[in-house]
Enzyme design. Structure first.
Site, PDB file in Angstrom:
ATOM      1  N   LYS A  79       2.325   2.108  10.582  1.00 56.31           N
ATOM      2  CA  LYS A  79       1.271   3.110  10.766  1.00 56.31           C
ATOM      3  C   LYS A  79       1.774   4.353  11.488  1.00 56.31           C
ATOM      4  O   LYS A  79       2.519   4.245  12.463  1.00 56.31           O
ATOM      5  CB  LYS A  79       0.123   2.446  11.542  1.00 56.31           C
ATOM      6  CG  LYS A  79      -1.060   3.309  11.864  1.00 56.31           C
ATOM      7  CD  LYS A  79      -1.662   4.004  10.665  1.00 56.31           C
ATOM      8  CE  LYS A  79      -2.070   3.061   9.558  1.00 56.31           C
ATOM      9  NZ  LYS A  79      -2.299   3.748   8.252  1.00 56.31           N
ATOM     10  N   ASP A 116       4.916  -2.264   7.433  1.00 50.95           N
ATOM     11  CA  ASP A 116       4.433  -2.286   6.046  1.00 50.95           C
ATOM     12  C   ASP A 116       5.555  -2.452   5.039  1.00 50.95           C
ATOM     13  O   ASP A 116       5.340  -2.924   3.925  1.00 50.95           O
ATOM     14  CB  ASP A 116       3.643  -1.017   5.734  1.00 50.95           C
ATOM     15  CG  ASP A 116       2.317  -1.058   6.451  1.00 50.95           C
ATOM     16  OD1 ASP A 116       2.292  -0.770   7.652  1.00 50.95           O
ATOM     17  OD2 ASP A 116       1.313  -1.424   5.814  1.00 50.95           O
ATOM     18  N   GLY A 153      -3.930  -3.655   5.870  1.00 49.73           N
ATOM     19  CA  GLY A 153      -2.886  -4.435   6.539  1.00 49.73           C
ATOM     20  C   GLY A 153      -1.973  -5.008   5.470  1.00 49.73           C
ATOM     21  O   GLY A 153      -2.453  -5.605   4.498  1.00 49.73           O
ATOM     22  N   ALA A 154      -0.651  -4.825   5.654  1.00 55.02           N
ATOM     23  CA  ALA A 154       0.283  -5.136   4.562  1.00 55.02           C
ATOM     24  C   ALA A 154       0.125  -6.547   3.969  1.00 55.02           C
ATOM     25  O   ALA A 154      -0.051  -6.695   2.749  1.00 55.02           O
ATOM     26  CB  ALA A 154       1.713  -4.898   5.047  1.00 55.02           C
TER      27      ALA A 154
HETATM   28  O1  MRU Z   1      -3.343   1.725   6.730  1.00 55.24           O
HETATM   29  P1  MRU Z   1      -3.384   0.292   7.196  1.00 55.24           P
HETATM   30  O2  MRU Z   1      -4.487   0.022   8.157  1.00 55.24           O
HETATM   31  O3  MRU Z   1      -3.334  -0.684   6.061  1.00 55.24           O
HETATM   32  O4  MRU Z   1      -2.017   0.134   8.002  1.00 55.24           O
HETATM   33  C1  MRU Z   1      -1.714  -1.100   8.578  1.00 55.24           C
HETATM   34  C2  MRU Z   1      -0.502  -1.090   9.403  1.00 55.24           C
HETATM   35  O5  MRU Z   1       0.204  -0.112   9.505  1.00 55.24           O
HETATM   36  C3  MRU Z   1      -0.111  -2.395  10.053  1.00 55.24           C
HETATM   37  O6  MRU Z   1       0.549  -2.173  11.255  1.00 55.24           O
HETATM   38  C4  MRU Z   1       0.827  -3.149   9.092  1.00 55.24           C
HETATM   39  O7  MRU Z   1       0.262  -3.250   7.829  1.00 55.24           O
HETATM   40  C5  MRU Z   1       1.153  -4.494   9.593  1.00 55.24           C
HETATM   41  S1  MRU Z   1      -0.200  -5.604   9.360  1.00 55.24           S
HETATM   42  C6  MRU Z   1       0.254  -7.130   9.900  1.00 55.24           C
END
Ligand code: MRU
Length: 344
Positions: A252, A241, A57-58
């Site tokens: 994602k 992200d 998660g970013a």
């Molecule tokens: O590959 P990940 O699980 O790190 O991807 C996360 C996402 O795409 C989330 O939607 C994004 O980071 C927003 S988190 C608040």
């Protein structure tokens, strides 16, 4: 018995029992079947956790990387510049797309470089990491409150991937909006995409919705068009992200599909993210580096191999939704709409 509450990351100071100070994180690869917390003060272990998506998660990646970079200097007296640079480079290599990682690392780098006396570097960088963590917690609360304006009536919401406490330092971004709106009587039902291939929706968003007692239904990602056609979605909200200055937003893989489907069905499509996810150095989404993951993740469900591993696979972890398909971007500063201008 499982604890009723959970956290994604916690920094534990040395206590009176001389327990070493450590970062404790929830290993998200084991959820929801196992709630396993890992305790470490080793930056390399945290870098590996980010690569393997134990921490993901970013915003959370940025927070964890900040703690890790600070921890690289724990007990280091001589050669701190060399150690710091090695740790910085290692952490910057973990995942390329979420800009929060680079923003957090650069904040600490700036602090470190301006320190006249490097002997105090660990304490100072640690307090900077705590500040980044705290700021994200506050931003999440504001995003949640700002998101209330998206709801005209009690609504059915569709979301993708995971954007809650497991992805941030607070209640979440898109998830923070859903949670706040639910607590204000504005959410009827949540539909969560399973989010292939790593199933952040099925494993993590469902876990968080259940913990918050929010009614939900899971679906395969490919069910979204049919769900919309049946009139079951009032609005879509996801996280991001990295957001370019023109509003193009990486999130994602599968988010772009949802934006196209929402526009086709006349359903508002929103992105929620803290301002730390806006990359002020890039004009459009074309400049966003998209991470490609190991094809093993396509051929496995969890640990189980489900097809021959020698097939070719297309494996982007993220896609970029063009700004004109996004009805609005909610940050801690408020709601922005197309054409995007993030400076207020
Ligand atoms: O590959 P990940 O699980 O790190 O991807 C996360 C996402 O795409 C989330 O939607 C994004 O980071 C927003 S988190 C608040």
């Amino acid at each position: 018995m499982k604890p009723t509450d959970y956290f994604s990351i916690k920094y534990v100071p040395k206590d009176s029992f001389e327990v070493n100070e450590n970062l404790i994180f929830l290993d998200q690869t084991k959820l929801p079947l196992e709630e396993n917390y890992v305790s470490t003060d080793n930056y390399e272990r945290i870098a590996e956790a980010i690569e393997r998506l134990e921490i993901r998660g970013a915003p959370l990646i940025g927070i964890a990387a900040a703690y890790a970079l600070a921890l690289s200097l724990k007990n280091i007296q001589a050669d701190s510049e060399k150690v710091f640079n090695l740790a910085y480079e290692r952490l910057a290599r973990t995942r390329p797309t979420a800009v929060n990682l680079f923003q957090a690392l650069d904040e600490l780098k700036n602090e470190f470089e301006n320190l006249p006396d490097k002997k105090k570097a660990f304490e100072i960088l640690l307090s900077k990491a705590k500040e980044i963590h705290k700021k994200d917690e506050e931003y999440c609360l504001k995003i949640g409150r700002n998101g209330l304006s998206l709801f005209r009536q009690k609504s059915n919401v569709l979301t993708h991937c995971n954007t809650g406490k497991l992805a941030t330092g607070g209640i979440g971004t898109a998830f923070g909006i859903i949670k706040t709106a639910y607590e204000n009587g504005l959410v009827n039902h949540v539909y969560a995409d399973e989010t292939r291939p790593l199933l952040q929706g099925l494993r993590l968003t469902a876990f968080e919705l259940e913990k918050n007692n929010i009614p939900f239904t899971l679906q395969a990602d490919s069910s979204a068009a049919e769900l919309m056609k049946q009139g079951k979605v009032d609005l879509v909200v996801t996280g991001a992200d990295r957001i370019a200055l023109n509003g193009d937003s990486a999130n994602k893989i599968g988010t772009y599909n949802l934006a196209i489907l929402s526009n086709y069905h006349n359903i508002p499509f929103y992105i929620a993210a803290p301002s730390t996810t806006i990359d002020k150095k890039i004009a459009t989404g074309e400049e966003i580096v998209i991470e490609y993951r190991n094809s093993k993740e396509i051929f496995h469900i969890g640990e189980t191999l489900i097809s021959p591993e020698n097939y070719n696979a297309f494996t982007p972890a993220f896609d970029v939704t063009p700004a004109h398909l996004i009805s609005g971007i909610i940050t801690e500063e408020g709601l922005f709409t197309f054409p995007y201008n993030f400076i207020r």
